[in-house]
Write a protein that holds these residues in place. Structure first.
Motif, PDB file in Angstrom:
ATOM      1  N   ASN A 234       0.824  -1.203   0.000  1.00  0.00           N
ATOM      2  CA  ASN A 234       0.000   0.000   0.000  1.00  0.00           C
ATOM      3  C   ASN A 234       0.863   1.260   0.000  1.00  0.00           C
ATOM      4  O   ASN A 234       1.831   1.364   0.753  1.00  0.00           O
ATOM      5  N   PHE A 235       0.494   2.218  -0.821  1.00  0.00           N
ATOM      6  CA  PHE A 235       1.155   3.518  -0.744  1.00  0.00           C
ATOM      7  C   PHE A 235       0.926   4.155   0.626  1.00  0.00           C
ATOM      8  O   PHE A 235       1.823   4.747   1.206  1.00  0.00           O
ATOM      9  N   ASP A 236      -0.287   4.059   1.111  1.00  0.00           N
ATOM     10  CA  ASP A 236      -0.650   4.659   2.393  1.00  0.00           C
ATOM     11  C   ASP A 236      -0.876   3.543   3.407  1.00  0.00           C
ATOM     12  O   ASP A 236      -1.844   2.787   3.285  1.00  0.00           O
ATOM     13  N   PRO A 237      -0.014   3.414   4.407  1.00  0.00           N
ATOM     14  CA  PRO A 237      -0.177   2.324   5.369  1.00  0.00           C
ATOM     15  C   PRO A 237      -1.310   2.547   6.366  1.00  0.00           C
ATOM     16  O   PRO A 237      -1.632   1.642   7.137  1.00  0.00           O
ATOM     17  N   THR A 238      -1.929   3.727   6.358  1.00  0.00           N
ATOM     18  CA  THR A 238      -2.956   4.042   7.349  1.00  0.00           C
ATOM     19  C   THR A 238      -4.372   3.851   6.801  1.00  0.00           C
ATOM     20  O   THR A 238      -5.173   3.120   7.381  1.00  0.00           O
ATOM     21  N   THR A 239      -4.699   4.509   5.690  1.00  0.00           N
ATOM     22  CA  THR A 239      -6.022   4.357   5.054  1.00  0.00           C
ATOM     23  C   THR A 239      -5.780   4.058   3.573  1.00  0.00           C
ATOM     24  O   THR A 239      -5.968   4.926   2.720  1.00  0.00           O
ATOM     25  N   PRO A 240      -5.383   2.840   3.236  1.00  0.00           N
ATOM     26  CA  PRO A 240      -4.856   2.537   1.904  1.00  0.00           C
ATOM     27  C   PRO A 240      -5.846   2.645   0.756  1.00  0.00           C
ATOM     28  O   PRO A 240      -5.431   2.827  -0.389  1.00  0.00           O
ATOM     29  N   ASP A 241      -7.136   2.532   1.039  1.00  0.00           N
ATOM     30  CA  ASP A 241      -8.124   2.526  -0.040  1.00  0.00           C
ATOM     31  C   ASP A 241      -9.043   3.745  -0.008  1.00  0.00           C
ATOM     32  O   ASP A 241     -10.073   3.765  -0.685  1.00  0.00           O
ATOM     33  N   LYS A 242      -8.670   4.755   0.751  1.00  0.00           N
ATOM     34  CA  LYS A 242      -9.458   5.968   0.850  1.00  0.00           C
ATOM     35  C   LYS A 242      -8.647   7.151   0.343  1.00  0.00           C
ATOM     36  O   LYS A 242      -7.462   7.268   0.632  1.00  0.00           O
ATOM     37  N   PHE A 243      -9.306   8.013  -0.406  1.00  0.00           N
ATOM     38  CA  PHE A 243      -8.634   9.205  -0.921  1.00  0.00           C
ATOM     39  C   PHE A 243      -8.728  10.294   0.144  1.00  0.00           C
ATOM     40  O   PHE A 243      -9.788  10.880   0.363  1.00  0.00           O
ATOM     41  N   ASP A 244      -7.609  10.560   0.835  1.00  0.00           N
ATOM     42  CA  ASP A 244      -7.602  11.549   1.914  1.00  0.00           C
ATOM     43  C   ASP A 244      -6.223  12.189   2.011  1.00  0.00           C
ATOM     44  O   ASP A 244      -5.358  11.950   1.161  1.00  0.00           O
ATOM     45  N   LYS A 245      -6.008  12.990   3.035  1.00  0.00           N
ATOM     46  CA  LYS A 245      -4.758  13.730   3.176  1.00  0.00           C
ATOM     47  C   LYS A 245      -3.654  12.933   3.871  1.00  0.00           C
ATOM     48  O   LYS A 245      -2.556  13.464   4.107  1.00  0.00           O
ATOM     49  N   ASN A 246      -3.898  11.683   4.204  1.00  0.00           N
ATOM     50  CA  ASN A 246      -2.911  10.936   4.975  1.00  0.00           C
ATOM     51  C   ASN A 246      -1.595  10.724   4.247  1.00  0.00           C
ATOM     52  O   ASN A 246      -0.561  10.491   4.883  1.00  0.00           O
ATOM     53  N   TYR A 247      -1.620  10.821   2.924  1.00  0.00           N
ATOM     54  CA  TYR A 247      -0.358  10.765   2.168  1.00  0.00           C
ATOM     55  C   TYR A 247       0.622  11.805   2.707  1.00  0.00           C
ATOM     56  O   TYR A 247       1.807  11.513   2.920  1.00  0.00           O
ATOM     57  N   PHE A 248       0.126  13.006   2.951  1.00  0.00           N
ATOM     58  CA  PHE A 248       0.998  14.089   3.401  1.00  0.00           C
ATOM     59  C   PHE A 248       1.375  13.935   4.874  1.00  0.00           C
ATOM     60  O   PHE A 248       2.504  14.241   5.269  1.00  0.00           O
ATOM     61  N   THR A 249       0.454  13.436   5.671  1.00  0.00           N
ATOM     62  CA  THR A 249       0.779  13.115   7.062  1.00  0.00           C
ATOM     63  C   THR A 249       1.890  12.087   7.113  1.00  0.00           C
ATOM     64  O   THR A 249       2.819  12.176   7.926  1.00  0.00           O
ATOM     65  N   ASN A 250       1.818  11.096   6.230  1.00  0.00           N
ATOM     66  CA  ASN A 250       2.852  10.064   6.164  1.00  0.00           C
ATOM     67  C   ASN A 250       4.206  10.645   5.764  1.00  0.00           C
ATOM     68  O   ASN A 250       5.242  10.267   6.333  1.00  0.00           O
ATOM     69  N   LEU A 251       4.223  11.568   4.805  1.00  0.00           N
ATOM     70  CA  LEU A 251       5.489  12.179   4.398  1.00  0.00           C
ATOM     71  C   LEU A 251       6.147  12.894   5.563  1.00  0.00           C
ATOM     72  O   LEU A 251       7.373  12.818   5.751  1.00  0.00           O
ATOM     73  N   ARG A 252       5.347  13.571   6.372  1.00  0.00           N
ATOM     74  CA  ARG A 252       5.896  14.312   7.510  1.00  0.00           C
ATOM     75  C   ARG A 252       6.419  13.376   8.599  1.00  0.00           C
ATOM     76  O   ARG A 252       7.237  13.784   9.439  1.00  0.00           O
ATOM     77  N   ALA A 253       5.966  12.128   8.570  1.00  0.00           N
ATOM     78  CA  ALA A 253       6.451  11.115   9.522  1.00  0.00           C
ATOM     79  C   ALA A 253       7.522  10.229   8.897  1.00  0.00           C
ATOM     80  O   ALA A 253       7.869   9.176   9.454  1.00  0.00           O
ATOM     81  N   ASN A 254       8.069  10.642   7.740  1.00  0.00           N
ATOM     82  CA  ASN A 254       9.080   9.863   7.016  1.00  0.00           C
ATOM     83  C   ASN A 254       8.567   8.482   6.614  1.00  0.00           C
ATOM     84  O   ASN A 254       9.298   7.494   6.634  1.00  0.00           O
ATOM     85  N   LYS A 255       7.289   8.445   6.217  1.00  0.00           N
ATOM     86  CA  LYS A 255       6.679   7.193   5.771  1.00  0.00           C
ATOM     87  C   LYS A 255       6.179   7.292   4.336  1.00  0.00           C
ATOM     88  O   LYS A 255       5.182   6.681   3.961  1.00  0.00           O
TER      89      LYS A 255
END
Length: 329
Positions: A234-255
């Protein structure tokens, strides 16, 4: 800074839209149910394949970045040209059968009227808002190319690149750093094969060490997940199938999963760092800019008027010796 960038993006959208003469009402008379048909087929695809939306938006992105939004990425055998599907940037690209299904449904209702390039634009919008993201009014009027450009597909933005070459490749098609960050946010859903980021895990840039911008705990999770280079994560380990802002939250956490993701936040002194921060703080900030950047990207050098054609089959150019798609305006 953020508000100013949004204003500039709006001006660019207005200028490019006016130049390209794409319009919201292009099919109002010739295929009025087009948005409903495409949305129905996109929802059907996502119900059977949760990755369908990410596949469709990737096709639109890869189409627009190579000789403009003209459907050239879909061609399997353009006469006298090597297909873009064989380009380095398209290796492993999936989902063309979903586009075939959408095109077939549109052809039943409106034969020879709607371009494959316009279908990609509409399907990308539906892919996003069906999975919780923003919606926007798609502009239409693109026509399909009869040529392809493998060299262009070889030089698409790469998952292995640092920020400077990414910024240049976006600038080369008229997109700025704000567009780069916003459009990269599409990695809030979908998957990537381990081959595209495994170098970050143990031997980054030949150092024998992991990428220092990769969170150690996340690195261990990725090492465990990558049982082979073809494993998808998954690109997004938190909400992998939802289109949301967590991509950017992940970047700020080095994820950030790919190097090309993480460099948006980890490149010291870069403009993109502040843009990532703004989009991580408020989802509507991301959604607002994503709408603008998608419209702007969708206006990259479209074929209009008498240029190109309306393909009957998205994988093939029309046979000029037989009936071809016709103009709608």
């Amino acid at each position: 800074m953020g508000s100013f960038s949004f204003f500039l993006s709006f001006l660019c959208v207005f200028f490019v839209t006016s130049y390209a003469q794409l319009t919201e009402n292009f099919y109002d008379q010739t295929c009025p149910r087009l948005p409903n048909i495409v949305r129905r087929e996109v929802k059907r695809a996502i119900e059977t394949d949760i990755r369908a939306g990410a596949k469709l938006i990737r096709f639109h992105f890869h189409d627009c970045f190579v000789q403009g939004c003209d459907g050239s990425v879909l061609l399997e055998d353009p006469p006298g040209f090597e297909t873009e599907l064989n380009g380095l940037g398209n290796l492993g690209i999936q989902g063309i059968e979903i586009i075939d299904a959408i095109k077939a449904a549109v052809e039943i209702e409106c034969p020879g009227v709607v371009s494959c390039a316009d279908i990609l634009a509409q399907a990308s919008k539906d892919s996003v808002d069906v999975q919780g993201g923003p919606s926007w009014r798609v502009l239409y009027g693109r026509r399909d190319s009869r040529t392809a450009n493998k060299t262009g597909a070889d030089n698409l933005p790469s998952p292995f690149e640092n920020l400077d070459p990414l910024v240049k490749k976006f600038a080369d098609v008229g997109l700025n750093e704000t567009d780069l960050v916003a459009l990269s946010g599409a990695h809030t859903f979908g998957r990537s094969r381990c081959v595209f980021f495994s170098g970050r895990l143990s031997n980054f840039s030949g150092s024998g060490q992991p990428d220092p911008t990769l969170d150690p705990t996340y690195r261990q999770e990725l090492l465990s997940a990558c049982t082979s280079q073809d494993t998808r994560v998954n690109f997004d380990p938190t909400t992998p199938d939802k289109f949301d802002k967590n991509y950017f939250t992940n970047l700020r956490a080095n994820k950030g999963l790919l190097q090309s993701d993480q460099v948006l936040h980890s490149t010291q002194g870069a403009k993109t760092v502040e843009i990532v921060r703004l989009m991580a703080l408020k989802q509507e900030t991301f959604f607002r800019q994503f709408r603008l950047s998608m419209i702007k990207m969708g206006n990259i050098k479209p074929l209009t008027g008498s240029q190109g054609e309306i393909r009957r089959n998205c994988r093939r150019v029309n046979d000029l010796g037989s009936e071809t798609g016709h103009d709608v305006m």
